[in-house]
Design an enzyme around this catalytic site. Structure first.
Site, short mmCIF file in Angstrom:
data_model
loop_
_atom_site.label_atom_id
_atom_site.label_comp_id
_atom_site.label_asym_id
_atom_site.label_seq_id
_atom_site.Cartn_x
_atom_site.Cartn_y
_atom_site.Cartn_z
CE1 TYR A 294 -5.17 -5.18 6.67
CE2 TYR A 294 -2.84 -4.81 5.37
CZ TYR A 294 -4.03 -5.64 5.65
OH TYR A 294 -4.14 -6.89 4.92
CD GLU B 40 -4.87 7.73 4.37
OE1 GLU B 40 -4.33 6.28 4.54
OE2 GLU B 40 -4.77 8.49 5.38
CG ASP C 192 -11.90 -4.59 -0.67
OD1 ASP C 192 -11.22 -5.59 -0.96
OD2 ASP C 192 -13.09 -4.40 -0.17
CG ASP D 11 -1.01 -6.78 3.18
OD1 ASP D 11 -1.91 -6.00 2.20
OD2 ASP D 11 -1.27 -7.47 3.84
CB THR E 201 -1.71 2.55 7.59
OG1 THR E 201 -1.57 1.04 7.40
CG2 THR E 201 -1.41 3.16 6.46
CD GLU F 60 -13.30 4.65 6.17
OE1 GLU F 60 -14.05 3.97 5.91
OE2 GLU F 60 -12.12 4.77 5.88
CG ASP G 49 -18.09 5.65 -2.04
OD1 ASP G 49 -16.81 5.42 -2.25
OD2 ASP G 49 -19.05 5.08 -2.76
#
Length: 215
Positions: free
Chosen positions: A194, A44, A118, A154, A192, A69, A96
């Protein structure tokens, strides 16, 4: 998004070097050595606080997971959750995730997750989107021939862009959901942090696709 620095994060990461990699280039082609047994490898990119990757590992003990991450304070929070879980089939990577082809050998990865990346909404920033063609080239290198990309967002604009980007790149769509939580695709869906928060404000979009290796 600016993340508040956690003064305890750096030392906590050092104290749990068995669960987190801070020099991933040294693991190129040898990621399975971080796990108790050799199993399919799924990654992920952008793990947030780690809820998705830890729960996936909990539900799928026959798969090895890597969560990537770049933000120290964020990954330290995920690491704390991992430590508390006691799971051995998940590792974290502080780096990264933009250049995965420098982190993994060719065809080393079985599946790749992009969750609520993002959106980089400005047109001039399109190349920074994790579903843009330059990133797809990297994914194609590291994924096995039958490897899949699973993408959730989303953001309708990012989803439409991603559909076009995947299609133009020649990927084959396995599943496309315009309202994941109200579809058959929601069965077995792991959310998640979020996703739990923002799904009340609108639909969650998802697509799952693989590269057409016949071309």
């Amino acid at each position: 998004m600016r993340v508040r620095k956690k003064p305890w994060a750096a030392q906590y990461i050092k104290d749990h070097a068995d669960l987190i990699v801070t020099e991933p280039e040294k693991q190129l082609g040898h990621w399975q050595e971080r796990f108790p047994s050799v199993q399919p490898l799924q990654i992920e990119i952008g793990i947030g606080k780690g809820q998705f990757i830890v729960e996936m590992a909990r539900q799928h003990s026959d798969i090895n997971f890597l969560g990537i991450e770049i933000q120290e304070s964020v990954i330290a929070t995920a690491l704390r959750q991992l430590v508390e879980s006691g799971l051995t089939n998940v590792q974290l990577v502080e780096t990264d995730g933009a250049n995965v082809d420098t982190l993994f050998a060719a065809q080393e990865v079985d599946q790749l997750f992009l969750n609520f990346s993002d959106p980089w909404p400005k047109t001039r920033h399109a190349k920074r989107r994790l579903t843009s063609p330059n990133f797809l080239t990297h994914y194609q290198t590291v994924l096995k021939q039958d490897g899949r990309i699973q993408f959730k967002t989303d953001n309708r604009g990012l989803f439409e862009y991603s559909l076009t980007s995947f299609n133009n790149f020649g990927l084959v769509f396995d599943e496309v959901w315009l309202d994941l939580h109200n579809s058959d695709g929601n069965e077995g869906n792991v959310q998640t942090e979020y996703e739990e928060k923002f799904s009340k404000k609108g639909p969650i979009y998802e697509l799952i696709a693989h590269f057409d290796q016949t071309k």
